[in-house]
Scaffold this motif. Sequence first.
Motif, PDB file in Angstrom:
ATOM      1  N   LYS A 242       6.757  14.909  74.890  1.00 39.68           N
ATOM      2  CA  LYS A 242       6.211  13.616  75.333  1.00 39.68           C
ATOM      3  C   LYS A 242       7.317  12.562  75.396  1.00 39.68           C
ATOM      4  CE  LYS A 242       1.709  14.567  73.240  1.00 39.68           C
ATOM      5  NZ  LYS A 242       0.820  14.245  72.121  1.00 39.68           N
ATOM      6  N   ALA A 243       8.324  12.845  76.237  1.00 40.47           N
ATOM      7  CA  ALA A 243       9.548  12.022  76.303  1.00 40.47           C
ATOM      8  C   ALA A 243       9.301  10.533  76.489  1.00 40.47           C
ATOM      9  CB  ALA A 243      10.461  12.534  77.411  1.00 40.47           C
ATOM     10  N   GLU A 244       8.309  10.182  77.307  1.00 40.29           N
ATOM     11  CA  GLU A 244       8.024   8.762  77.572  1.00 40.29           C
ATOM     12  C   GLU A 244       7.802   7.958  76.291  1.00 40.29           C
ATOM     13  OE1 GLU A 244       7.861   6.771  80.180  1.00 40.29           O
ATOM     14  OE2 GLU A 244       8.242   8.177  81.795  1.00 40.29           O
ATOM     15  N   VAL A 245       7.132   8.591  75.306  1.00 40.06           N
ATOM     16  CA  VAL A 245       6.822   7.917  74.045  1.00 40.06           C
ATOM     17  C   VAL A 245       7.840   8.272  72.967  1.00 40.06           C
ATOM     18  CG1 VAL A 245       5.078   7.621  72.225  1.00 40.06           C
ATOM     19  CG2 VAL A 245       4.359   7.949  74.597  1.00 40.06           C
ATOM     20  N   THR A 246       8.135   9.591  72.855  1.00 41.50           N
ATOM     21  CA  THR A 246       8.985  10.099  71.763  1.00 41.50           C
ATOM     22  C   THR A 246      10.429   9.631  71.872  1.00 41.50           C
ATOM     23  OG1 THR A 246       7.578  12.055  71.700  1.00 41.50           O
ATOM     24  CG2 THR A 246       9.645  12.182  70.488  1.00 41.50           C
ATOM     25  N   PHE A 247      10.987   9.628  73.095  1.00 43.67           N
ATOM     26  CA  PHE A 247      12.417   9.329  73.226  1.00 43.67           C
ATOM     27  C   PHE A 247      12.780   7.898  72.824  1.00 43.67           C
ATOM     28  CE2 PHE A 247      16.673   9.109  74.762  1.00 43.67           C
ATOM     29  CZ  PHE A 247      17.150  10.394  74.567  1.00 43.67           C
ATOM     30  N   PRO A 248      12.097   6.866  73.373  1.00 43.05           N
ATOM     31  CA  PRO A 248      12.435   5.497  72.936  1.00 43.05           C
ATOM     32  C   PRO A 248      12.258   5.324  71.429  1.00 43.05           C
ATOM     33  CG  PRO A 248      10.967   5.436  74.835  1.00 43.05           C
ATOM     34  CD  PRO A 248      11.041   6.856  74.396  1.00 43.05           C
ATOM     35  N   LYS A 249      11.184   5.935  70.888  1.00 44.21           N
ATOM     36  CA  LYS A 249      10.929   5.846  69.451  1.00 44.21           C
ATOM     37  C   LYS A 249      12.054   6.542  68.677  1.00 44.21           C
ATOM     38  CE  LYS A 249       6.553   6.305  68.200  1.00 44.21           C
ATOM     39  NZ  LYS A 249       5.293   6.992  67.813  1.00 44.21           N
ATOM     40  N   GLY A 250      12.463   7.731  69.152  1.00 45.93           N
ATOM     41  CA  GLY A 250      13.525   8.505  68.488  1.00 45.93           C
ATOM     42  C   GLY A 250      14.848   7.766  68.459  1.00 45.93           C
ATOM     43  N   VAL A 251      15.220   7.164  69.611  1.00 47.69           N
ATOM     44  CA  VAL A 251      16.479   6.404  69.702  1.00 47.69           C
ATOM     45  C   VAL A 251      16.437   5.190  68.770  1.00 47.69           C
ATOM     46  CG1 VAL A 251      17.895   4.951  71.221  1.00 47.69           C
ATOM     47  CG2 VAL A 251      17.088   7.163  72.022  1.00 47.69           C
ATOM     48  N   THR A 252      15.301   4.493  68.772  1.00 50.73           N
ATOM     49  CA  THR A 252      15.156   3.302  67.917  1.00 50.73           C
ATOM     50  C   THR A 252      15.238   3.676  66.441  1.00 50.73           C
ATOM     51  OG1 THR A 252      13.719   2.361  69.621  1.00 50.73           O
ATOM     52  CG2 THR A 252      13.736   1.256  67.490  1.00 50.73           C
ATOM     53  N   VAL A 253      14.496   4.722  66.051  1.00 48.07           N
ATOM     54  CA  VAL A 253      14.505   5.178  64.648  1.00 48.07           C
ATOM     55  C   VAL A 253      15.905   5.632  64.249  1.00 48.07           C
ATOM     56  CG1 VAL A 253      13.635   6.941  63.053  1.00 48.07           C
ATOM     57  CG2 VAL A 253      12.048   5.783  64.578  1.00 48.07           C
ATOM     58  N   ALA A 254      16.552   6.434  65.124  1.00 48.45           N
ATOM     59  CA  ALA A 254      17.911   6.932  64.836  1.00 48.45           C
ATOM     60  C   ALA A 254      18.893   5.767  64.697  1.00 48.45           C
ATOM     61  CB  ALA A 254      18.372   7.877  65.936  1.00 48.45           C
ATOM     62  N   ALA A 255      18.784   4.771  65.594  1.00 47.72           N
ATOM     63  CA  ALA A 255      19.674   3.604  65.543  1.00 47.72           C
ATOM     64  C   ALA A 255      19.505   2.840  64.239  1.00 47.72           C
ATOM     65  CB  ALA A 255      19.404   2.684  66.728  1.00 47.72           C
ATOM     66  N   ILE A 256      18.237   2.666  63.817  1.00 42.60           N
ATOM     67  CA  ILE A 256      17.970   1.960  62.549  1.00 42.60           C
ATOM     68  C   ILE A 256      18.551   2.742  61.373  1.00 42.60           C
ATOM     69  CG2 ILE A 256      16.122   1.243  60.961  1.00 42.60           C
ATOM     70  CD1 ILE A 256      14.446   0.636  63.570  1.00 42.60           C
ATOM     71  N   ILE A 257      18.324   4.069  61.362  1.00 44.35           N
ATOM     72  CA  ILE A 257      18.829   4.919  60.273  1.00 44.35           C
ATOM     73  C   ILE A 257      20.360   4.895  60.235  1.00 44.35           C
ATOM     74  CG2 ILE A 257      19.030   7.309  59.442  1.00 44.35           C
ATOM     75  CD1 ILE A 257      16.131   7.733  60.476  1.00 44.35           C
ATOM     76  N   ILE A 258      20.991   5.014  61.425  1.00 41.07           N
ATOM     77  CA  ILE A 258      22.462   5.028  61.497  1.00 41.07           C
ATOM     78  C   ILE A 258      23.029   3.672  61.050  1.00 41.07           C
ATOM     79  CG2 ILE A 258      24.452   5.178  63.065  1.00 41.07           C
ATOM     80  CD1 ILE A 258      22.702   7.262  64.674  1.00 41.07           C
ATOM     81  N   ALA A 259      22.436   2.582  61.546  1.00 44.40           N
ATOM     82  CA  ALA A 259      22.906   1.235  61.163  1.00 44.40           C
ATOM     83  C   ALA A 259      22.753   1.011  59.658  1.00 44.40           C
ATOM     84  CB  ALA A 259      22.149   0.173  61.939  1.00 44.40           C
ATOM     85  N   ILE A 260      21.590   1.407  59.111  1.00 46.41           N
ATOM     86  CA  ILE A 260      21.367   1.280  57.661  1.00 46.41           C
ATOM     87  C   ILE A 260      22.320   2.201  56.899  1.00 46.41           C
ATOM     88  CG2 ILE A 260      19.706   1.739  55.791  1.00 46.41           C
ATOM     89  CD1 ILE A 260      17.497   0.747  57.732  1.00 46.41           C
ATOM     90  N   GLY A 261      22.518   3.422  57.450  1.00 46.34           N
ATOM     91  CA  GLY A 261      23.439   4.386  56.824  1.00 46.34           C
ATOM     92  C   GLY A 261      24.845   3.829  56.694  1.00 46.34           C
ATOM     93  N   TYR A 262      25.330   3.199  57.780  1.00 40.59           N
ATOM     94  CA  TYR A 262      26.660   2.575  57.745  1.00 40.59           C
ATOM     95  C   TYR A 262      26.689   1.409  56.760  1.00 40.59           C
ATOM     96  CZ  TYR A 262      28.641   5.138  61.757  1.00 40.59           C
ATOM     97  OH  TYR A 262      29.155   6.106  62.593  1.00 40.59           O
ATOM     98  N   ALA A 263      25.644   0.551  56.819  1.00 44.25           N
ATOM     99  CA  ALA A 263      25.581  -0.623  55.945  1.00 44.25           C
ATOM    100  C   ALA A 263      25.558  -0.212  54.474  1.00 44.25           C
ATOM    101  CB  ALA A 263      24.345  -1.465  56.278  1.00 44.25           C
ATOM    102  N   VAL A 264      24.719   0.770  54.142  1.00 44.79           N
ATOM    103  CA  VAL A 264      24.628   1.260  52.754  1.00 44.79           C
ATOM    104  C   VAL A 264      25.942   1.914  52.334  1.00 44.79           C
ATOM    105  CG1 VAL A 264      23.486   2.946  51.238  1.00 44.79           C
ATOM    106  CG2 VAL A 264      22.112   1.529  52.768  1.00 44.79           C
ATOM    107  N   GLY A 265      26.523   2.714  53.240  1.00 42.09           N
ATOM    108  CA  GLY A 265      27.801   3.388  52.941  1.00 42.09           C
ATOM    109  C   GLY A 265      28.916   2.406  52.626  1.00 42.09           C
ATOM    110  N   ILE A 266      28.996   1.317  53.424  1.00 43.50           N
ATOM    111  CA  ILE A 266      30.014   0.278  53.192  1.00 43.50           C
ATOM    112  C   ILE A 266      29.778  -0.393  51.835  1.00 43.50           C
ATOM    113  CG2 ILE A 266      30.908  -1.949  54.025  1.00 43.50           C
ATOM    114  CD1 ILE A 266      30.134  -0.856  56.918  1.00 43.50           C
TER     115      ILE A 266
END
Length: 501
Positions: A242-266
């Motif tokens: 269900k790319a129309e729904v899953t993909f934007p959600k996946g990118v947003t969730v991944a971006a939040i996790i990656i940004a938080i991951g970097y912030a926490v790591g620093i």
Amino acid sequence: MESTEQKQKKMTLIALVLMIFTSVFGFTNIPRAFYLMGYGAIPWYILSAITFFIPYAFMMAEYGAAFKNERGGIYSWMEKSVGAKYAFIGTFMWYASYVIWMVNISSTIWVPFSNAIFGSDKTATWSLLGLNSTQVLGILGICWILVVTLTASKGLEKITKVTSVGGTAVALLNIVLLIGAVAVLIGNGGHLAQPIVSSAAFTQSPNPDYQSGISVLAFLVFALFAYGGIEAVGGLVDQTEKAEVTFPKGVTVAAIIIAIGYAVGIFLCGIFTNWKEVLAVKGVHMGNVAYVVMQNLGYQIGQSFGCSQATSLTIGAWTARYAGLSMFLALSGAFFTLCYAPLKQLVEGTPKELWPGKMAEIKDGMPKNAMWVQCIFVVAFIALVSFGGDAASKFFNILIKMTNVAMTVPYMFLSAAFIAFKKKTEIKKPFEVFKSYKWTCIATVVVTFTIGFANFFTIIEPAVHGNLKDTIWMIIGPVFFTIIALLIYGSYEKKSKKELQ
């Protein structure tokens, strides 16, 4: 029946998030960010996720869905959106960024190698036949690219299995950092090695080189570089449920996790690393700071739990060895893949007539002739930088800055082409995030401006502080390859005109 079902199985939201995370998140970005900006790096990483990573990933997803059957990758995307000349220059710049990456890694790969063997970075002390450490690293780098090209040109792709081993080991480094930092925090009774006196800790850098406004703005390119690798995301749309729904959600969730991951790591780095005591020491630079930080983590674990000085130093050395071995394996695997994969895409994706002689010839699945021409360029660049007379610290800084600029400039070509792509109604777009022209323009302007803004300040920053040489080096890489691209395409246009006459 079973194999057909497996083929039809598509990625779930969790699988997509994991795929994006492993493609983008880079461990070494964390200690490098802390070294340059301290806690002050955190807001920039969050800002980059909002203004660059999320909208750019959506753009790549739309391109990937529209051109999923094209073999030429990003060349096809830009060629069908804007035109062949624009596409060739953009793709050649993208490829050139990997050449600069190879120049960088050929010499810097010996830092993790030294850590794996000795438990610390000894590269600054290496000498041979009267040559200084920078020149020795240059010679080692030249030998490395020659050996890799010789091996890879024979089609020995099994060596890339090293990537998965190194990738797993590097992924575990994040867990070591998290558990180790928490252990130190508990052992030290909740005290931070790098204290947070006020909110200024998150806006000001402890690094004397990053005190001016221009220097801080120049840091943005490091934050953008930390989100690199999202081009691969474009090809995942048709493999998503269900790319129309899953993909934007996946990118947003991944971006939040990656940004938080970097912030926490620093932030974790600040738990066990006092900037002045550990990172302001002579011999620490961007090439080895990840291993210095990991060695310090091991040492601080020992100290916080009452171990002797000797035992703490031993724990530190073994932590650095693990970090060094992990990064050496990961970089080796990546190098064997990247010495032919981008070149192969460039040669196969573009018209064969573009390339002189037998450059476009593919033998044993490899563009062998083109690989040796590439090798000559890399050797020449390594020789130029390593025999320029600078100290090891300056040498690594030049290489890393050359890589950051060269690898982010091609993003501008892709983002700028997005408006033309959306305007062309003849291109079928099975997946769309930006459904209105207004949002397409906003996204294109924000992403392109962010990349251009970051690169502009990165390039001028050394010159403003009287270091014109670094500015020139950062410009040389992209400009040199743009000129080559224009010459190659100009020659192709002349040939085409003659054939038509």
